[in-house]
Write an enzyme that holds these catalytic residues in place. Structure first.
Site, PDB file in Angstrom:
ATOM      1  N   ASP A 297      17.041  -4.719  -9.281  1.00 44.75           N
ATOM      2  CA  ASP A 297      18.282  -5.381  -9.321  1.00 44.75           C
ATOM      3  C   ASP A 297      19.133  -5.341  -7.702  1.00 44.75           C
ATOM      4  O   ASP A 297      20.036  -5.930  -7.582  1.00 44.75           O
ATOM      5  CB  ASP A 297      19.312  -5.384 -10.329  1.00 44.75           C
ATOM      6  CG  ASP A 297      19.617  -3.845 -10.506  1.00 44.75           C
ATOM      7  OD1 ASP A 297      19.524  -2.916  -9.447  1.00 44.75           O
ATOM      8  OD2 ASP A 297      20.447  -3.457 -11.511  1.00 44.75           O
TER       9      ASP A 297
ATOM     10  N   ASP B 204      21.524  -3.450  -6.730  1.00 42.72           N
ATOM     11  CA  ASP B 204      22.944  -3.360  -6.889  1.00 42.72           C
ATOM     12  C   ASP B 204      23.417  -2.118  -6.475  1.00 42.72           C
ATOM     13  O   ASP B 204      24.766  -2.067  -6.744  1.00 42.72           O
ATOM     14  CB  ASP B 204      23.286  -3.433  -8.281  1.00 42.72           C
ATOM     15  CG  ASP B 204      22.743  -2.311  -9.362  1.00 42.72           C
ATOM     16  OD1 ASP B 204      22.049  -1.570  -8.960  1.00 42.72           O
ATOM     17  OD2 ASP B 204      23.253  -2.556 -10.413  1.00 42.72           O
TER      18      ASP B 204
ATOM     19  N   ASP C 140      13.571  -0.055 -10.774  1.00 43.84           N
ATOM     20  CA  ASP C 140      14.995  -0.352 -10.561  1.00 43.84           C
ATOM     21  C   ASP C 140      14.838  -1.661  -9.253  1.00 43.84           C
ATOM     22  O   ASP C 140      14.754  -1.565  -8.183  1.00 43.84           O
ATOM     23  CB  ASP C 140      15.842   0.395  -9.938  1.00 43.84           C
ATOM     24  CG  ASP C 140      17.222   0.143  -9.760  1.00 43.84           C
ATOM     25  OD1 ASP C 140      17.813  -0.946  -9.978  1.00 43.84           O
ATOM     26  OD2 ASP C 140      18.209   1.097  -9.556  1.00 43.84           O
TER      27      ASP C 140
ATOM     28  N   ARG D   6       0.789  -1.309  -0.013  1.00 51.49           N
ATOM     29  CA  ARG D   6       0.120  -0.124   0.142  1.00 51.49           C
ATOM     30  C   ARG D   6       0.756   1.409   0.037  1.00 51.49           C
ATOM     31  O   ARG D   6       1.006   2.034   0.889  1.00 51.49           O
ATOM     32  CB  ARG D   6      -1.076   0.035   1.056  1.00 51.49           C
ATOM     33  CG  ARG D   6      -2.042  -1.208   1.165  1.00 51.49           C
ATOM     34  CD  ARG D   6      -2.865  -0.720   2.292  1.00 51.49           C
ATOM     35  NE  ARG D   6      -4.016  -2.195   2.171  1.00 51.49           N
ATOM     36  CZ  ARG D   6      -5.108  -2.055   3.182  1.00 51.49           C
ATOM     37  NH1 ARG D   6      -4.917  -1.139   4.229  1.00 51.49           N
ATOM     38  NH2 ARG D   6      -5.829  -3.210   3.163  1.00 51.49           N
TER      39      ARG D   6
END
Length: 392
Positions: free
Chosen positions: A281, A283, A279, A210
């Site tokens: 990943d 990283d 985004d 939420r």
């Protein structure tokens, strides 16, 4: 023939009145310089008295609770620190709360929920709930009201949701932090059928889901959603029709995040989306990919080719990466961030490496005392006077 002319005059008169009404709406005074979105024209306590908060007690003369108990006030702060409240506070209508007037590190209202009423301006405040609230409690409630703007506020530690909006209209939340919902739900916000809602340049962080749940007519612009749990932005997924414009936001996975940065939409969710990035990943680098139609189709939303919501005081829209930098620099009560908000911004800047969805505020580090000050510097005195002047 006379009847025909009368109909023409009535039609022209009706169009003139409608045009005049639209002009009046767009020409009325903004709440303050920089106010944007549907709530930008709230006037707060501009025609009432100024009330000085002079101590941090829960109740009594000179307290925040007493300050907001009477309609039509502009509330300024002569002290900084943590205002610990045992019971909920209900803010009266036609109120301006000028948190930017507090010296030192500003103020926190901590321990229970705060509800608001129509025609309200709230700036540079921190509202934090507690595990000691009832399990169905939210930290901030904006139900059944109209014309409200919250600017540079921090809203955390709600037990059901941090924020609840039901049946309201003409609302703006801008440059706010909505984060760290705690047990039992650990959710960001529930919007139940509000209309004309603007959420822009806000940070949604460390909520299980939420961010928000948008059973709403909403323009959701330039926000950052970080370390969501099972879901990021959630559709209304109900029988009623909802219209969500999702524009140039950044969805960033953190340690607790699934891949579902959006989810729980149905065909009754009518979505316009543009310029969003995800985004996923983790990283440590901001290198997201564009959000595409397929992301919403998979969630079974009904996609639209144009916006359904666009406020008269339009939001200055940035690309998603610029919005991320803006949120890092400015979201929350950021004149001087306290330890809680600094920690959350640190999580965000790790870009996937750190962050946690906590069960209690103590597990997150708790509410530390602030730099308490009753002596105003020349700079804060000037800021206080400017805030009062602008509220008139």
């Amino acid at each position: 023939m006379i009847a025909c002319y009368n109909k023409i005059f009535l039609l022209i008169g009706g169009l003139f009145c409608a045009h005049t009404s639209m002009q009046a709406q767009t020409q009325q005074a903004l709440a303050f310089e920089g106010a944007e979105g549907y709530g930008a024209f709230a006037q707060g306590g501009k025609v009432g008295e100024t009330y000085h908060v002079t101590n941090l007690a829960d109740s009594g003369k000179g307290t925040f609770r007493d300050a907001v108990s009477v309609p039509g006030r502009t509330v300024v702060f002569d002290v900084s620190g943590v205002i610990k409240i045992k019971d909920k506070i209900a803010v009266s209508p036609n109120t301006t709360i000028a948190g930017q007037t507090a010296p030192g590190e500003g103020v926190v209202v901590y321990g229970n929920g705060v509800s608001f009423a129509s025609n309200t301006i709230v700036r540079y405040m921190r509202f934090r709930g507690s595990i000691n609230m009832s399990k169905g409690a939210c930290t901030v409630v904006l139900d059944n009201l109209k014309d409200l703007i919250m600017d540079h506020c921090s809203i955390q530690w709600g037990r059901w949701d941090n924020l609840h909006i039901k049946g309201s209209s003409n609302i703006t939340l801008q440059h706010c932090i909505i984060g760290e919902g705690i047990d039992p739900q650990r959710f960001g916000a529930l919007f139940e059928d509000p209309k004309n809602i603007t959420i822009h340049h806000c940070l949604w962080i460390d909520n299980q889901s939420r961010n928000p749940k948008a059973k709403a007519g909403i323009e959701y612009i330039n926000n950052v959603v970080y370390n969501y749990g099972v879901n990021g932005f959630v559709g209304g997924h109900s029988a009623a029709d909802h219209y969500q414009d999702i524009i140039k936001n950044y969805f960033i996975a953190g340690p607790n995040s699934s891949t579902k940065f959006i989810g729980m939409f149905t065909a009754t969710d009518h979505v316009y989306h543009s310029g969003n990035f995800a985004d996923l990943d983790k990283d440590g680098v901001l290198n997201g990919r564009p959000v595409v139609d397929a992301d919403f189709v998979e969630a079974t939303a009904t996609l639209l080719s144009k916006r359904s919501n666009e406020s008269p005081a339009g939001v200055k829209i940035e690309d998603a990466a610029t919005a991320y930098a803006n949120v890092v620099a400015n979201a929350g009560a950021s004149l001087k961030r306290d330890a809680v908000d600094l920690r959350l911004i640190g999580y965000l800047k790790s870009l996937g490496k750190s962050g946690e969805i906590f069960k209690t505020e103590d597990a997150a580090g708790g509410q530390a005392e602030l730099n308490v000050s009753e002596k105003k510097s020349k700079k804060s005195k000037a800021r206080n006077q400017k805030a009062v002047t602008l509220s008139r």
